[in-house]
Design an enzyme around this catalytic site. Structure first.
Site, short mmCIF file in Angstrom:
data_model
loop_
_atom_site.label_atom_id
_atom_site.label_comp_id
_atom_site.label_asym_id
_atom_site.label_seq_id
_atom_site.Cartn_x
_atom_site.Cartn_y
_atom_site.Cartn_z
N CYS A 10 6.21 0.04 7.47
CA CYS A 10 5.73 1.21 6.77
C CYS A 10 6.77 1.91 6.18
O CYS A 10 7.93 1.89 6.43
CB CYS A 10 5.17 2.47 7.65
SG CYS A 10 4.71 3.90 6.77
N LEU A 11 6.46 2.09 4.53
CA LEU A 11 7.74 2.45 3.67
C LEU A 11 8.30 3.85 4.33
O LEU A 11 9.24 4.22 3.77
CB LEU A 11 6.94 2.65 2.52
CG LEU A 11 6.73 1.29 1.87
CD1 LEU A 11 5.92 1.65 0.55
CD2 LEU A 11 7.81 0.27 1.70
N HIS A 47 -2.86 6.98 7.15
CA HIS A 47 -2.07 8.02 6.40
C HIS A 47 -2.54 9.32 6.15
O HIS A 47 -2.22 10.33 5.90
CB HIS A 47 -1.18 7.39 5.38
CG HIS A 47 0.29 6.83 5.53
ND1 HIS A 47 1.13 7.50 6.15
CD2 HIS A 47 0.25 5.34 5.19
CE1 HIS A 47 2.21 6.30 6.38
NE2 HIS A 47 1.55 5.09 6.01
N HIS A 77 -4.05 1.06 7.84
CA HIS A 77 -2.91 1.50 7.74
C HIS A 77 -2.66 2.77 6.76
O HIS A 77 -2.39 3.95 6.99
CB HIS A 77 -1.80 0.49 7.42
CG HIS A 77 -0.48 1.19 7.31
ND1 HIS A 77 0.63 0.65 8.38
CD2 HIS A 77 0.12 1.86 6.68
CE1 HIS A 77 1.68 1.14 8.18
NE2 HIS A 77 1.41 2.05 7.04
N GLU A 78 -3.36 2.37 5.62
CA GLU A 78 -3.20 3.54 4.56
C GLU A 78 -4.21 4.61 4.75
O GLU A 78 -3.99 5.66 4.61
CB GLU A 78 -3.62 3.09 3.16
CG GLU A 78 -2.60 1.91 2.55
CD GLU A 78 -1.42 2.16 2.80
OE1 GLU A 78 -0.93 3.39 2.51
OE2 GLU A 78 -0.29 1.31 3.07
N GLN A 133 2.70 10.04 1.52
CA GLN A 133 3.98 9.28 1.54
C GLN A 133 4.71 9.76 0.40
O GLN A 133 6.18 9.42 0.36
CB GLN A 133 3.87 7.65 1.56
CG GLN A 133 3.30 7.19 2.84
CD GLN A 133 3.20 5.92 2.94
OE1 GLN A 133 2.23 5.21 2.33
NE2 GLN A 133 4.31 5.06 3.32
N GLY A 157 0.99 -1.32 -0.05
CA GLY A 157 0.00 0.22 0.01
C GLY A 157 0.90 1.14 0.01
O GLY A 157 2.09 1.27 0.52
ZN ZN Z 1 2.85 3.28 5.93
#
Ligand code: ZN
Length: 206
Positions: free
Chosen positions: A118-119, A164, A160-161, A61, A56
């Protein structure tokens, strides 16, 4: 449309500490969703997510405070994951799709606790409690209303997304004592049952 989107040539994933990750992202209008800029942004985000690789990616991000995220959990990502872990996490492949201006609600009081990453927090992980099943209303990439009812790992990805898009990161929801570098997660915790890890780290029972 606000300045910035069309002028960005190369997007890259921003890391924790960048204020854009803490902003409330703004919704997109149907006209904006149909625009060349947003359609191009979706393609770019899809490529960045695949290259990462991740399951995701939310617009904040890549530095854009917009209520848009892309999701895809490819079957090929599952081949190195033990079958038991896939079962425990209730993780199944999810085809590529886009969520815009989402509203999310838990479908019941059931929760699940797993390690996630998380990226935008590269190299770290923590145990995060989440709702086991969620209902999400959103617009797709054509601006059409859609509803998803998801459970298991897919429900976790959605939570999670969508977090964000509200300026929330998993570190706001994690059991802080479980926060770990990925190296140490692999060294000390990988493959151990969650209840064993919780006991070893002396987590307060819920
Ligand atoms: Zn994340």
């Amino acid at each position: 449309m606000r300045a910035g989107i069309e002028s960005i040539v190369e997007l890259e994933i921003v890391q924790v500490g960048n204020p854009v990750l803490r902003e409330q992202a703004r919704p997109l209008s149907p006209a904006e969703i149909a625009s060349k800029e947003i359609q191009k942004l979706i393609q770019s985000m899809r490529n960045i997510m695949h290259d990462a690789p991740g399951v995701g990616l939310a617009a904040p991000q890549v530095g854009l405070s917009l209520q848009l995220a892309v999701i895809e959990d490819r079957e090929e990502y599952h081949k190195d994951v033990p079958a038991e872990q896939l079962r425990e996490r209730d993780r199944l492949p999810v085809p590529f799709h886009v969520i815009i201006n989402p509203r999310i609600a838990a479908m019941n009081a059931e929760t699940a606790e797993f390690f996630e990453g998380c990226l935008s927090l590269q190299g770290f992980s923590a145990l995060v409690p989440r709702a086991r099943a969620v209902r999400v209303e959103f617009l797709n990439e054509r601006g059409k209303k859609e509803v998803i009812e998801a459970s298991g790992w897919y429900a976790r990805i959605l939570q999670h997304e969508i977090d964000h898009l509200r300026g929330t990161l998993y570190i706001d929801r994690m059991h802080a004592r479980t926060f770990t570098s990925l190296d140490n997660w692999n060294r000390f915790w990988k493959g151990r049952p969650i209840r064993t890890i919780s006991a070893a780290l002396r987590l307060e029972p819920e």
